[in-house]
Design an enzyme around this catalytic site. Structure first.
Site, mmCIF file in Angstrom:
data_model
loop_
_atom_site.group_PDB
_atom_site.id
_atom_site.type_symbol
_atom_site.label_atom_id
_atom_site.label_comp_id
_atom_site.label_asym_id
_atom_site.label_seq_id
_atom_site.Cartn_x
_atom_site.Cartn_y
_atom_site.Cartn_z
ATOM 1 N N GLU A 103 0.778 -1.132 -0.078
ATOM 2 C CA GLU A 103 -0.121 0.021 0.124
ATOM 3 C C GLU A 103 0.935 1.388 -0.016
ATOM 4 O O GLU A 103 0.591 2.336 -0.581
ATOM 5 C CB GLU A 103 -0.910 0.022 1.149
ATOM 6 C CG GLU A 103 -1.967 -0.913 1.323
ATOM 7 C CD GLU A 103 -1.629 -2.328 1.405
ATOM 8 O OE1 GLU A 103 -0.743 -2.539 1.946
ATOM 9 O OE2 GLU A 103 -2.408 -3.233 0.811
ATOM 10 N N HIS A 173 -12.063 -5.474 7.931
ATOM 11 C CA HIS A 173 -12.569 -4.942 6.673
ATOM 12 C C HIS A 173 -13.890 -4.196 7.089
ATOM 13 O O HIS A 173 -14.660 -4.622 6.235
ATOM 14 C CB HIS A 173 -13.123 -6.420 6.119
ATOM 15 C CG HIS A 173 -12.054 -7.451 5.945
ATOM 16 N ND1 HIS A 173 -11.304 -8.391 6.861
ATOM 17 C CD2 HIS A 173 -11.267 -7.691 4.603
ATOM 18 C CE1 HIS A 173 -10.362 -8.928 6.220
ATOM 19 N NE2 HIS A 173 -10.220 -8.649 4.779
#
Lengths: 369, 393
Positions: A103, A173
């Site tokens: 990322e 999540h």
């Protein structure tokens, strides 16, 4: 592409309606999606859900802007939420490509692409994974224009990430990190509530000359279906939208929570005779102070709701500013109905989220203050 | 093999008949079996090492049966988890370990219980080998109070003494592993830390930061890359500029090991542990392994690889079958024995499932517990100013 036919969805949204309860527990969604009326001013429309409207926006961008590139983890085959289906085939593998699992690298790379003049649309697979990139976003992207005295900027950068609770996401999540980024001048943070808004706001973010973070409520990817215009159109940033006029209480939220509040507003009207004004903030940073304050001046009561934990959540910023501007107009303390100050729980999710009953309760207390 | 055993049986009975007065043994005597055998194992590829682990491994009967039992238990437990997930009794995310059992069993055989281990989210196998019962693992998956993390963690967050999980964010566990190794070095207790990650995580920046620190300070850290050839749906060729993961540590010595052979893994892990304990600093091991299931339960696992490929690995390199055939061909155990073990394990997993489905969920008070460590009762703000919850830890 055969792979496109069988995409796997990590945060599978297919179980949004009441799933067959195992062991007596039901898993009903905590909201009901309420579609907006069909917009007539943008041309022909088509039935699309949230991920399809995102694909449409990206399609429009790649078609009109030859420098636009889309990259991220697994975007080539269509993305884990199908937001980029078909784009690689249509525009080529040098414009829609996968990155390895990094990322920090994705965002840093995106900043470089943007500074050099191309339009970069980076995808972070889940908002929960954006933290390795936090330094790049906050220290590099947000401050580029300021520190170079307007010589360079990475306004061409847009970062997209799925956001918010999904029913079974648990700790990693389901997070809503907008508050972390709201603290960073130089960035724009935008969260849509529906497909029509998503397409317009995403196109605005891409066109905007500032680095933007666009959070997409993942629970709405399939659940939210509306008639979305096919042609490109933009919805202005930093303008909150008043969805429903009212005279007694102002309700402010963004993303999925808007649909919860709309239901709360009708419950309040029915059961308490209270008329609620519902405002969708849309842009978290810079936020539309004027619309919210004008509304509070009218009603005298404010309720802000979001899934993120209450301490330091964006509701605290809104609350603080509103009490500064509208102190004498307030009839009751400003109410924040948010997630608990705990990590986003696995098994306790139904208790953690600010559902319609908690919001309704808060309205009752405010009215009777 | 069957014939060989029959012949042996007849021979034994003949011997007994000859030596009259000896008791006729009705059941098979353990004296029948070879107590120990030596097997050839694949040579490991080396990076910055003069010598590697031995190419022959010794296996005693007891060890063999124990490894078989461990691997078979993990296999059955994962298959049961698959079943429960499809019945929606387990929800959330579930990343299954079947196919990779030899890695967990081999590593555990080479290290001591006092050594440390940390891994990523495909952790059920390691949770078991580090000492947590199948019952507690399944109860954690179903989110019950009998689970190893009190039902609050779920599939990706299981812990045990000297086992630090169970981590959701890819690659984030590797600097932690280096830190644990530092603690071992600092405390001078001769322990090592085994830090595992996958081929997808091998491209994360924080790994290289950890390699640098570990090598600089000669930390007793064994970095292990479980290369199952796919990072979620991306094959290694499409994700990595160099797929020689054992060389990625550059200045850190490395081994590439056949991860489907439990003996190979054990010998390599033993070699690595000795290397670290001798104060030579960190070492990297790449275990070449394979997972039969998809990345997680929402991934069918066939959109980025063919069924034929999965079938081929299952038939040619399945770790449990390989061990079983080795033992049978060297007459170290009988088919019946393996069957008995299988039946025992099946029952164990069934009992665990029964517990996991009937145990109550954690009480609501647990929602706010263990956020901070505090002495006086901490109040946690709830969804609105009037609701405050108590937290303890």
């Amino acid at each position: 592409m055969a792979a496109a036919a069988r995409l796997f969805l990590r945060g599978a949204n297919s179980k949004l309606s009441i799933a067959p309860g195992s062991l007596g527990t039901t898993h009903a969604a905590h909201f009901t999606f309420q579609p907006d009326p069909v917009p007539s001013q943008y041309g022909p429309t088509q039935k699309m859900n949230l991920f399809q409207s995102i694909t449409s926006a990206l399609d429009n961008t790649l078609a009109s802007d030859p420098t636009a590139v889309i990259f991220g983890e697994d975007v080539a085959f269509g993305g884990v939420f199908r937001c980029t289906v078909g784009l690689r085939d249509k525009y080529g593998k040098d414009r829609v490509f996968n990155t390895p699992l990094c990322e920090q690298g994705i965002v840093g790379f995106g900043i470089g692409v943007a500074v050099a003049g191309a339009t970069a649309i980076a995808e972070i697979q889940f908002a929960d994974y954006i933290f390795p990139a936090f330094d790049q976003i906050v220290n590099e992207a947000a401050k580029y224009r300021y520190r170079s005295g307007n010589m360079f900027d990475c306004g061409n950068l847009t970062i997209r990430a799925p956001w918010g609770c999904v029913g079974h996401g648990s700790l990693y999540h389901s997070q809503s990190p907008e508050a972390f980024f709201a603290h960073c001048p130089g960035l724009k943070v935008v969260i849509p509530r529906s497909p029509i808004q998503a397409k317009g706001l995403l196109l605005s973010c891409i066109a905007d000359k500032n680095p933007c973070i666009f959070f997409e409520p993942k629970i709405l990817y399939r659940a939210a279906v509306e008639q979305v215009p096919e042609d490109p159109y933009t919805i202005p940033l930093s303008q909150a939208e008043v969805l429903q006029e009212g005279s007694d209480v102002t309700l402010v939220a963004w993303g999925t929570q808007i649909h919860v509040l709309k239901e709360v507003a009708s419950m309040a009207q029915e059961k308490l005779g209270v008329s609620c004004e519902v405002i969708d903030l849309q842009t978290i940073l810079p936020w539309d102070i004027e619309t919210v304050c004008k509304s509070v001046v009218k009603t005298g009561r404010l309720l802000i709701s979001h899934e993120a934990p209450v301490t330091g959540g964006f509701a605290s910023e809104i609350s603080s500013t509103v009490q500064e501007e509208c102190f004498l107009n307030l009839e009751a303390p400003i109410s924040r109905v948010c997630g608990y100050d705990t990590p986003f729980p696995h098994i306790f999710e139904p208790f953690y989220i600010p559902d319609k009953w908690k919001c309704f309760e808060a309205i009752k207390k405010m009215i009777n203050y | 093999v069957q014939n060989f055993i029959t012949v042996m049986e007849t021979l034994f009975q003949l011997v007994v008949f000859v030596f009259q007065g000896a008791r006729v043994v009705v059941s098979r005597s353990f004296a029948d079996f070879t107590p120990q055998a030596t097997f050839d194992i694949k040579k490991c590829d080396l990076h910055r090492l003069e010598e590697g682990p031995p190419v022959k491994a010794e296996l005693t009967r007891e060890q063999g049966l124990q490894y078989y039992r461990t691997m078979q238990t993990v296999r059955r437990m994962e298959l049961k988890a698959d079943q429960l997930y499809k019945q929606k009794i387990i929800r959330g995310f579930c990343h299954l370990y079947d196919g990779q059992e030899a890695c967990a069993a081999g590593i555990e055989a080479a290290i001591n219980p006092s050594d440390h281990l940390i891994t990523a989210y495909r952790a059920h196998g390691y949770t078991y080998t580090r000492g947590v019962s199948v019952k507690e693992i399944l109860a954690e998956l179903t989110g019950r109070r009998g689970g190893v993390a009190k039902g609050k963690g779920g599939s990706m967050h299981m812990y045990a003494p000297h086992f630090y999980g169970g981590n959701g964010i890819v690659g984030a566990q590797v600097p932690l592993g280096a830190g644990i190794a530092l603690a071992c070095q600092y405390q001078g207790n001769n322990q090592v830390c085994v830090t595992l990650y996958g081929d997808g995580a091998a491209n994360q920046g924080q790994l290289f930061e950890s390699y640098n620190m570990a090598a600089l300070w000669k930390l007793p850290c064994i970095f292990i890359c479980e290369n199952n050839k796919y990072g979620m749906g991306t094959s290694v060729e499409r994700a990595a500029a160099s797929t020689d993961y054992y060389k990625r540590g550059d200045f850190i010595p490395g081994l590439r090991v056949d991860g489907m052979d439990v003996l190979c893994v054990r010998e390599a892990a033993q070699f690595a542990a000795d290397h670290c304990r001798a104060g030579k600093g960190p070492i990297i091991m790449e275990l070449q392994t394979y997972r039969y299931h998809g990345h997680s339960m929402s991934d069918p696992g066939v959109s980025y690889r063919t069924r034929e490929e999965i079938q081929e690995v299952r038939s040619k390199s399945d770790p449990i079958s390989m061990l079983k055939e080795r033992m049978l061909s060297h007459n170290m155990a009988s088919v019946e024995e393996f069957k008995e073990i299988d039946i025992e394990i099946r029952k164990q997993v069934e009992d665990a499932t029964q517990f996991a489905t009937s145990d109550p969920e954690p009480p609501l008070e647990e929602l706010c517990n263990h956020i901070f460590s505090n002495n006086p009762l901490l109040e946690v703000r709830g969804t609105n100013p009037w609701s405050k919850l108590k937290s303890v830890s």
